[in-house]
Design a protein around this motif. Structure first.
Motif, PDB file in Angstrom:
ATOM      1  N   TYR A   1     133.050  73.634 -24.637  1.00 27.69           N
ATOM      2  CA  TYR A   1     133.239  74.313 -25.116  1.00 27.69           C
ATOM      3  C   TYR A   1     134.661  75.088 -25.454  1.00 27.69           C
ATOM      4  CZ  TYR A   1     132.130  78.828 -28.407  1.00 27.69           C
ATOM      5  OH  TYR A   1     132.508  79.410 -29.044  1.00 27.69           O
ATOM      6  N   TRP A   2     135.920  75.531 -26.444  1.00 23.36           N
ATOM      7  CA  TRP A   2     136.580  76.031 -26.859  1.00 23.36           C
ATOM      8  C   TRP A   2     137.134  77.465 -26.153  1.00 23.36           C
ATOM      9  CZ3 TRP A   2     133.674  73.061 -30.257  1.00 23.36           C
ATOM     10  CH2 TRP A   2     132.983  73.387 -30.777  1.00 23.36           C
ATOM     11  N   ASP A   3     136.491  77.646 -25.634  1.00 16.54           N
ATOM     12  CA  ASP A   3     136.821  79.138 -24.837  1.00 16.54           C
ATOM     13  C   ASP A   3     138.425  79.666 -24.111  1.00 16.54           C
ATOM     14  OD1 ASP A   3     134.632  80.474 -24.656  1.00 16.54           O
ATOM     15  OD2 ASP A   3     133.898  79.786 -23.283  1.00 16.54           O
ATOM     16  N   ALA A   4     139.379  80.422 -24.482  1.00 15.12           N
ATOM     17  CA  ALA A   4     139.982  80.259 -24.311  1.00 15.12           C
ATOM     18  C   ALA A   4     140.366  80.416 -22.537  1.00 15.12           C
ATOM     19  CB  ALA A   4     140.934  81.464 -25.255  1.00 15.12           C
ATOM     20  N   GLY A   5     141.466  79.784 -22.017  1.00 16.56           N
ATOM     21  CA  GLY A   5     141.409  80.016 -20.151  1.00 16.56           C
ATOM     22  C   GLY A   5     140.607  78.941 -19.640  1.00 16.56           C
ATOM     23  N   ARG A   6     139.743  78.297 -20.281  1.00 15.80           N
ATOM     24  CA  ARG A   6     138.957  77.616 -19.890  1.00 15.80           C
ATOM     25  C   ARG A   6     138.754  75.612 -20.383  1.00 15.80           C
ATOM     26  NH1 ARG A   6     133.032  81.248 -20.031  1.00 15.80           N
ATOM     27  NH2 ARG A   6     133.646  82.925 -18.807  1.00 15.80           N
ATOM     28  N   VAL A   7     139.541  75.723 -21.095  1.00 15.95           N
ATOM     29  CA  VAL A   7     139.985  73.947 -21.849  1.00 15.95           C
ATOM     30  C   VAL A   7     141.010  74.267 -22.608  1.00 15.95           C
ATOM     31  CG1 VAL A   7     139.253  75.455 -24.427  1.00 15.95           C
ATOM     32  CG2 VAL A   7     139.175  72.734 -23.509  1.00 15.95           C
ATOM     33  N   LYS A   8     141.191  72.909 -21.781  1.00 16.75           N
ATOM     34  CA  LYS A   8     144.025  72.657 -21.982  1.00 16.75           C
ATOM     35  C   LYS A   8     144.072  73.960 -21.966  1.00 16.75           C
ATOM     36  CE  LYS A   8     143.995  69.852 -24.282  1.00 16.75           C
ATOM     37  NZ  LYS A   8     144.213  68.447 -23.814  1.00 16.75           N
ATOM     38  N   THR A   9     143.918  74.282 -19.866  1.00 14.30           N
ATOM     39  CA  THR A   9     144.659  74.637 -19.492  1.00 14.30           C
ATOM     40  C   THR A   9     145.658  74.667 -19.456  1.00 14.30           C
ATOM     41  OG1 THR A   9     143.448  74.127 -17.302  1.00 14.30           O
ATOM     42  CG2 THR A   9     142.301  76.109 -18.430  1.00 14.30           C
ATOM     43  N   ARG A  10     146.136  73.473 -18.940  1.00 19.05           N
ATOM     44  CA  ARG A  10     147.279  72.028 -18.831  1.00 19.05           C
ATOM     45  C   ARG A  10     148.253  72.784 -19.786  1.00 19.05           C
ATOM     46  NH1 ARG A  10     148.495  65.772 -17.495  1.00 19.05           N
ATOM     47  NH2 ARG A  10     150.117  66.013 -16.907  1.00 19.05           N
ATOM     48  N   LEU A  11     147.793  72.746 -21.056  1.00 18.63           N
ATOM     49  CA  LEU A  11     148.637  72.312 -22.012  1.00 18.63           C
ATOM     50  C   LEU A  11     148.961  73.578 -22.136  1.00 18.63           C
ATOM     51  CD1 LEU A  11     149.418  71.714 -25.165  1.00 18.63           C
ATOM     52  CD2 LEU A  11     147.435  71.619 -26.312  1.00 18.63           C
ATOM     53  N   ALA A  12     148.056  74.410 -22.334  1.00 14.51           N
ATOM     54  CA  ALA A  12     148.868  76.396 -22.025  1.00 14.51           C
ATOM     55  C   ALA A  12     149.657  76.737 -21.698  1.00 14.51           C
ATOM     56  CB  ALA A  12     147.187  77.213 -22.230  1.00 14.51           C
ATOM     57  N   GLN A  13     149.533  76.442 -20.440  1.00 10.85           N
ATOM     58  CA  GLN A  13     150.793  76.416 -19.111  1.00 10.85           C
ATOM     59  C   GLN A  13     151.769  76.106 -19.927  1.00 10.85           C
ATOM     60  OE1 GLN A  13     150.281  78.473 -16.338  1.00 10.85           O
ATOM     61  NE2 GLN A  13     152.761  78.474 -16.531  1.00 10.85           N
ATOM     62  N   SER A  14     151.535  74.968 -20.382  1.00 15.50           N
ATOM     63  CA  SER A  14     153.277  74.166 -20.555  1.00 15.50           C
ATOM     64  C   SER A  14     153.721  74.534 -21.714  1.00 15.50           C
ATOM     65  CB  SER A  14     152.711  72.139 -20.758  1.00 15.50           C
ATOM     66  OG  SER A  14     152.085  72.839 -22.038  1.00 15.50           O
ATOM     67  N   MET A  15     152.732  75.626 -22.819  1.00 16.33           N
ATOM     68  CA  MET A  15     153.164  75.971 -23.491  1.00 16.33           C
ATOM     69  C   MET A  15     154.911  76.927 -23.256  1.00 16.33           C
ATOM     70  SD  MET A  15     150.369  75.767 -25.749  1.00 16.33           S
ATOM     71  CE  MET A  15     149.981  74.747 -27.749  1.00 16.33           C
ATOM     72  N   ILE A  16     154.169  77.777 -22.479  1.00 17.71           N
ATOM     73  CA  ILE A  16     155.181  78.853 -21.602  1.00 17.71           C
ATOM     74  C   ILE A  16     155.977  78.983 -20.892  1.00 17.71           C
ATOM     75  CG2 ILE A  16     152.754  80.690 -22.065  1.00 17.71           C
ATOM     76  CD1 ILE A  16     152.577  80.371 -18.844  1.00 17.71           C
ATOM     77  N   ASP A  17     155.884  77.398 -20.893  1.00 18.87           N
ATOM     78  CA  ASP A  17     157.260  76.560 -19.723  1.00 18.87           C
ATOM     79  C   ASP A  17     158.213  76.755 -20.053  1.00 18.87           C
ATOM     80  OD1 ASP A  17     155.604  76.993 -17.629  1.00 18.87           O
ATOM     81  OD2 ASP A  17     155.333  75.445 -17.793  1.00 18.87           O
ATOM     82  N   GLY A  18     158.899  77.319 -21.226  1.00 17.78           N
ATOM     83  CA  GLY A  18     160.389  77.403 -22.042  1.00 17.78           C
ATOM     84  C   GLY A  18     160.202  76.185 -23.050  1.00 17.78           C
ATOM     85  N   GLU A  19     159.110  75.626 -23.391  1.00 14.17           N
ATOM     86  CA  GLU A  19     159.185  74.268 -23.990  1.00 14.17           C
ATOM     87  C   GLU A  19     158.623  75.241 -26.023  1.00 14.17           C
ATOM     88  OE1 GLU A  19     156.537  71.355 -22.983  1.00 14.17           O
ATOM     89  OE2 GLU A  19     156.765  72.043 -21.337  1.00 14.17           O
TER      90      GLU A  19
END
Length: 357
Positions: A25-43
């Motif tokens: 299920y598409w709970d924020a913070g429980r799915v696609k966490t690796r993608l979310a982290q890469s979004m805040i790594d200066g990219e």
């Protein structure tokens, strides 16, 4: 039932093709966490805006915890749209389609996008290997029937069978959490042109036949004997551009092979399929002792399969969407390669999700 499915049934009365799609299920913070982290790594995600002009979309516009929460929300909405695209595009595939979901409390939310064409099943407990193994055993072992198992969704009734398959609007999710309100233009099955796969009959007539076929197959499930040849394919939601022809290729390979794998560029696989005649112990061998979420998954799986003496078929290598770079690649591919327009609405939705404030 579509003409393509009718042709298959007439020419192959003792064969059944089953497609499974595993999704959280598409709970924020429980799915696609690796993608979310890469979004805040200066990219930032470079793409083209809807007018065709170059556009750079910052993935996170603030620092710290606020940036992480926003990135997690975006990643969850992207995942939700990935699931919807696969459910829609792969609706004509095979005789049975299972949406194998987690958690069980989100079943109603998933049912809303199934349009009566997919059956919703709970993944159950355990790691990824345990959950995949369980589904394959249910589908392939003698006298098994996942629609009659303990993991069946109780009293499942398709929601709005002939209405739009659009995602639920903003509101509360299955845990009572606030759902995102990003735009979504997911079309119903009847809005898509399946002429290359189905007949030119009206969409309403086609959906009616499909619903009848699903009902008939459920009713006949108890009559399936061990002589029925099953070709069972399981995918995840990280490779959203898969089309029916890709699933058909996997099923074709299972005519002459025991297992088919779709290698992912990160060392895992985006698709796995097994043919019937496998014991529960053999299926367990394929999924046990694997270092999941590492670059060794495919190699370790091939070693396990080799120990069984199985014939292996490998499909085209593809990229999962696990990082910001992967997402950029997906957007570029959609713009350059989607010449038939099958994913036009999908690309528009992704850009809207990324641009939403």
């Amino acid at each position: 039932m579509t003409q393509e499915e009718n042709r298959f049934q007439r020419s192959n009365p003792s064969r059944k093709r089953i497609l499974g799609l595993m999704a959280k299920y598409w709970d924020a913070g429980r799915v696609k966490t690796r993608l979310a982290q890469s979004m805040i790594d200066g990219e930032s995600i470079r793409s083209l805006d809807q007018s065709g002009e170059p556009n750079s979309i910052p993935a996170a516009v603030h620092d710290g915890e606020e940036a992480l929460q926003r990135a997690q929300k975006i990643a969850a909405e992207l995942h939700r749209r990935f699931v919807g695209e696969l459910v829609t595009q792969l609706g004509p595939c095979g005789e049975l389609r299972h949406l194998v979901v987690s958690p069980a409390t989100a079943v109603a939310e998933f049912s809303e996008i199934c349009n009566g064409v997919w059956h919703v099943l709970d993944q159950g407990d355990g790691d990824l290997g345990n959950r995949m193994q369980r589904w394959f055993v249910d589908c392939l072992t003698e006298n098994s029937d996942p629609l009659k198992s303990k993991r069946e969704v109780s009293d499942f009734e398709p929601v709005n069978r002939c209405e739009s398959a659009a995602f639920p609007p903003s509101g509360r999710g299955p845990q009572g959490e606030e759902r995102g309100g990003f735009p979504s233009t997911v079309r119903s099955f009847s809005d898509h042109n399946f002429d290359s796969i189905t007949s030119s009959d009206s969409s309403e007539h086609r959906m009616g036949e499909s619903a009848q076929a699903e009902s008939s197959l459920i009713g006949d499930a108890d009559c399936v004997s061990e002589e029925v040849e099953k070709h069972v394919v399981l995918i995840g939601a990280d490779c959203p551009l898969l089309l029916p022809r890709d699933i058909d290729e996997a099923w074709d390979q299972l005519h002459d092979h025991d297992i088919v794998l779709g290698p992912a560029e990160d060392g895992g696989y985006y698709l796995i399929g097994l043919s019937s005649g496998k014991s529960a112990a053999e299926i367990q061998t394929v999924f046990q002792g694997i270092a999941w979420s590492t670059g060794d998954v495919l190699d370790q799986t091939l070693v396990a399969v080799e120990s069984l003496g199985w014939r292996v078929a490998l499909l085209e290598q593809r990229s999962d969407v696990d990082t910001n770079d992967d997402l950029e690649g997906l957007l570029s591919k959609l713009e350059v390669q989607d010449r038939d327009g099958m994913h036009a609405a999908f690309r528009t939705d992704l850009l809207q999700i990324l641009a939403a404030e």
